[in-house]
Design an enzyme around this catalytic site. Sequence first.
Site, PDB file in Angstrom:
ATOM      1  N   HIS A   7      20.548  18.552 -31.580  1.00  0.00           N
ATOM      2  CA  HIS A   7      19.951  17.795 -30.478  1.00  0.00           C
ATOM      3  C   HIS A   7      18.710  17.096 -30.998  1.00  0.00           C
ATOM      4  O   HIS A   7      17.997  17.648 -31.836  1.00  0.00           O
ATOM      5  CB  HIS A   7      19.572  18.745 -29.327  1.00  0.00           C
ATOM      6  CG  HIS A   7      19.325  18.023 -28.053  1.00  0.00           C
ATOM      7  ND1 HIS A   7      18.118  17.455 -27.747  1.00  0.00           N
ATOM      8  CD2 HIS A   7      20.159  17.750 -27.015  1.00  0.00           C
ATOM      9  CE1 HIS A   7      18.210  16.872 -26.566  1.00  0.00           C
ATOM     10  NE2 HIS A   7      19.438  17.026 -26.105  1.00  0.00           N
TER      11      HIS A   7
ATOM     12  N   ASP B   3      26.592  20.632 -24.268  1.00  0.00           N
ATOM     13  CA  ASP B   3      27.993  20.240 -24.245  1.00  0.00           C
ATOM     14  C   ASP B   3      28.917  21.220 -24.949  1.00  0.00           C
ATOM     15  O   ASP B   3      30.134  21.113 -24.828  1.00  0.00           O
ATOM     16  CB  ASP B   3      28.159  18.846 -24.876  1.00  0.00           C
ATOM     17  CG  ASP B   3      27.692  17.777 -23.923  1.00  0.00           C
ATOM     18  OD1 ASP B   3      27.845  17.991 -22.704  1.00  0.00           O
ATOM     19  OD2 ASP B   3      27.158  16.758 -24.378  1.00  0.00           O
TER      20      ASP B   3
HETATM   21  N1  ACO Z   1      26.975  18.773 -37.555  1.00  0.00           N
HETATM   22  C1  ACO Z   1      26.589  18.712 -38.856  1.00  0.00           C
HETATM   23  N2  ACO Z   1      25.399  18.220 -39.267  1.00  0.00           N
HETATM   24  C2  ACO Z   1      24.563  17.757 -38.329  1.00  0.00           C
HETATM   25  C3  ACO Z   1      24.896  17.782 -36.964  1.00  0.00           C
HETATM   26  C4  ACO Z   1      26.152  18.320 -36.569  1.00  0.00           C
HETATM   27  N3  ACO Z   1      26.515  18.378 -35.281  1.00  0.00           N
HETATM   28  N4  ACO Z   1      23.886  17.252 -36.245  1.00  0.00           N
HETATM   29  C5  ACO Z   1      22.942  16.882 -37.133  1.00  0.00           C
HETATM   30  N5  ACO Z   1      23.345  17.208 -38.396  1.00  0.00           N
HETATM   31  C6  ACO Z   1      22.565  17.039 -39.631  1.00  0.00           C
HETATM   32  C7  ACO Z   1      22.481  15.589 -40.056  1.00  0.00           C
HETATM   33  O1  ACO Z   1      23.526  15.259 -40.951  1.00  0.00           O
HETATM   34  C8  ACO Z   1      21.124  15.551 -40.718  1.00  0.00           C
HETATM   35  O2  ACO Z   1      21.244  16.173 -41.979  1.00  0.00           O
HETATM   36  P1  ACO Z   1      20.330  15.657 -43.225  1.00  0.00           P
HETATM   37  O3  ACO Z   1      18.914  15.916 -42.813  1.00  0.00           O
HETATM   38  O4  ACO Z   1      20.790  16.471 -44.376  1.00  0.00           O
HETATM   39  O5  ACO Z   1      20.627  14.188 -43.368  1.00  0.00           O
HETATM   40  C9  ACO Z   1      20.270  16.483 -39.867  1.00  0.00           C
HETATM   41  O6  ACO Z   1      21.216  17.432 -39.308  1.00  0.00           O
HETATM   42  C10 ACO Z   1      19.503  15.792 -38.746  1.00  0.00           C
HETATM   43  O7  ACO Z   1      20.447  15.064 -37.956  1.00  0.00           O
HETATM   44  P2  ACO Z   1      20.183  13.648 -37.314  1.00  0.00           P
HETATM   45  O8  ACO Z   1      21.482  12.962 -37.095  1.00  0.00           O
HETATM   46  O9  ACO Z   1      19.121  12.923 -38.101  1.00  0.00           O
HETATM   47  O10 ACO Z   1      19.529  14.069 -35.932  1.00  0.00           O
HETATM   48  P3  ACO Z   1      19.437  13.182 -34.656  1.00  0.00           P
HETATM   49  O11 ACO Z   1      18.322  13.734 -33.858  1.00  0.00           O
HETATM   50  O12 ACO Z   1      19.395  11.718 -35.009  1.00  0.00           O
HETATM   51  O13 ACO Z   1      20.851  13.429 -33.909  1.00  0.00           O
HETATM   52  C11 ACO Z   1      22.516  14.350 -32.512  1.00  0.00           C
HETATM   53  C12 ACO Z   1      21.011  14.291 -32.849  1.00  0.00           C
HETATM   54  C13 ACO Z   1      23.065  12.920 -32.303  1.00  0.00           C
HETATM   55  C14 ACO Z   1      22.694  15.121 -31.210  1.00  0.00           C
HETATM   56  C15 ACO Z   1      23.279  15.042 -33.667  1.00  0.00           C
HETATM   57  O14 ACO Z   1      22.801  16.367 -33.814  1.00  0.00           O
HETATM   58  C16 ACO Z   1      24.801  15.041 -33.471  1.00  0.00           C
HETATM   59  O15 ACO Z   1      25.467  14.086 -33.846  1.00  0.00           O
HETATM   60  N6  ACO Z   1      25.396  16.132 -32.849  1.00  0.00           N
HETATM   61  C17 ACO Z   1      26.798  16.175 -32.541  1.00  0.00           C
HETATM   62  C18 ACO Z   1      27.089  15.368 -31.292  1.00  0.00           C
HETATM   63  C19 ACO Z   1      26.622  16.064 -30.037  1.00  0.00           C
HETATM   64  O16 ACO Z   1      26.846  17.237 -29.813  1.00  0.00           O
HETATM   65  N7  ACO Z   1      25.958  15.274 -29.165  1.00  0.00           N
HETATM   66  C20 ACO Z   1      25.481  15.757 -27.859  1.00  0.00           C
HETATM   67  C21 ACO Z   1      23.994  15.806 -27.823  1.00  0.00           C
HETATM   68  S1  ACO Z   1      23.452  16.526 -26.320  1.00  0.00           S
HETATM   69  C22 ACO Z   1      23.627  15.315 -25.199  1.00  0.00           C
HETATM   70  O17 ACO Z   1      23.518  14.160 -25.441  1.00  0.00           O
HETATM   71  C23 ACO Z   1      23.911  15.725 -23.875  1.00  0.00           C
END
Ligand code: ACO
Length: 428
Positions: free
Chosen positions: A307, A364
């Site tokens: 998140h 979610d």
């Molecule tokens: N699985 C694997 N790796 C992940 C995940 C995941 N679900 N989420 C983040 N990471 C990793 C990224 O690859 C990144 O790694 P790095 O630092 O080695 O490059 C690090 O964790 C940080 O991730 P970001 O994408 O920079 O974080 P951001 O805050 O931009 O994204 C998000 C947040 C979009 C929710 C992301 O965690 C994601 O894609 N999750 C899966 C989708 C999801 O569940 N979305 C619902 C969110 S809740 C809502 O909107 C109601």
Amino acid sequence: MAEVAKLELDGKVYEFPVVEGSENEKAIDISKLRGTTGYITIDPGFKNTGSTTSGITFLNGEEGILRYRGYPIEQLAEKAEFLEVAYLLIYGDLPTAAQYEAFKDNITKHTLIHEDMRLFFEAYPAKAHPMGILAASLSTLSTFYPESQDPNRAQEAVDLTIQRLIAKVPTLAAWAYKNAMRHPVVYPNNQLDYCENFLNMMFSMPTDEYKVDPVVSKALNKLLILHADHEQNCSTATVRVVGSSQVNLYTSIAAGVSALWGPLHGGANQAVIEMLEAIKADGGDHDKWIAKAKDKEDPFRLMGFGHRVYKNFDPRATIIKKAADEVLDALGVNDPVLDIAKKLEKVALEDEYFVARGLYPNVDFYSGIIYRALGIPTEMFTVMFALGRLPGWISQWKEMIEDGAPIGRPRQVYTGATKRDFVDISNR
Ligand code: ACO
């Protein structure tokens, strides 16, 4: 003395005021940055940018705190009704008994959709995603209420648009589902409460009497409350930016629905179930999928994990996980996908990759499992999220309009070609 932030640029020191919120959150006010220094800031994804001050929702991602207008989400999810929470978010305080009765009464009066609008539903293909239908039909609503074009009308007129929205979105949502089934639509029943009426429009059939199970309507009430607002997330920020152009509220909300649809935002609840089904079909090997999620060459992410703001735990996920157990138990549902979810969660929570990045189950991860147990089809999960988020979008839009917010218009740093002269097509 008021706190200031100092910035040194080209040998000159500039001072910017520090803004402090009621929960001691601090921000540097850079609204005069360009005017005084000529510089702008770059912040892709707005990870460090506060686009507004707001008195609606407080969220502390480090401590896993979520409060609507000061009330903890745990208390609201346990004790309140969804429409009570909607009133709280939109008007700032919990309603008195008389205010609540009047609010519910006004909403109940507007549940019907103009009959001409029903014809649109007949034209959508059966495979149309219900989020596409919901976004389109919200924009269409504005054409039925041309007087709603001006967002700065008298409070009474704005309230009427708000009541129409809250009343009609469940009808639009249920009709989007009926469209996919190619079943006749079910008209609203104003003798039922908000959740019961929605469930009735979803599941009632001309061939069968449908009786709403109180376990189901109670669970739906809780899920809607948990989704009701979440400060400046992708869809809410979209509603504010679109609304800041002074377009009408229906269209601003339609934009929020579109933003919510994506799998990185509200669409994650559908993506979680699809992922769990894929893992099950693949033999249920968690380690293989955890490895895929960690592999930077592989675009796969563990859906429902991570998140932007919560880096310790998502308080909504804690409530939903418990509710999922209770609902499945009460309904006697044995869902193998829930077992896979629990195992996956356990492995991920102990894995160094996820721990180091603060990746925890979000709201979610478990909501789809409850929706499935309630009989809601997978493609409708994000629509359910939109139904819950509606009062949040409305309250954030109302606050933005009342604050007289300027049009949302970010800047950029241009990195394209510098000036060059046009070359005639025969010489290219
Ligand atoms: N699985 C694997 N790796 C992940 C995940 C995941 N679900 N989420 C983040 N990471 C990793 C990224 O690859 C990144 O790694 P790095 O630092 O080695 O490059 C690090 O964790 C940080 O991730 P970001 O994408 O920079 O974080 P951001 O805050 O931009 O994204 C998000 C947040 C979009 C929710 C992301 O965690 C994601 O894609 N999750 C899966 C989708 C999801 O569940 N979305 C619902 C969110 S809740 C809502 O909107 C109601």
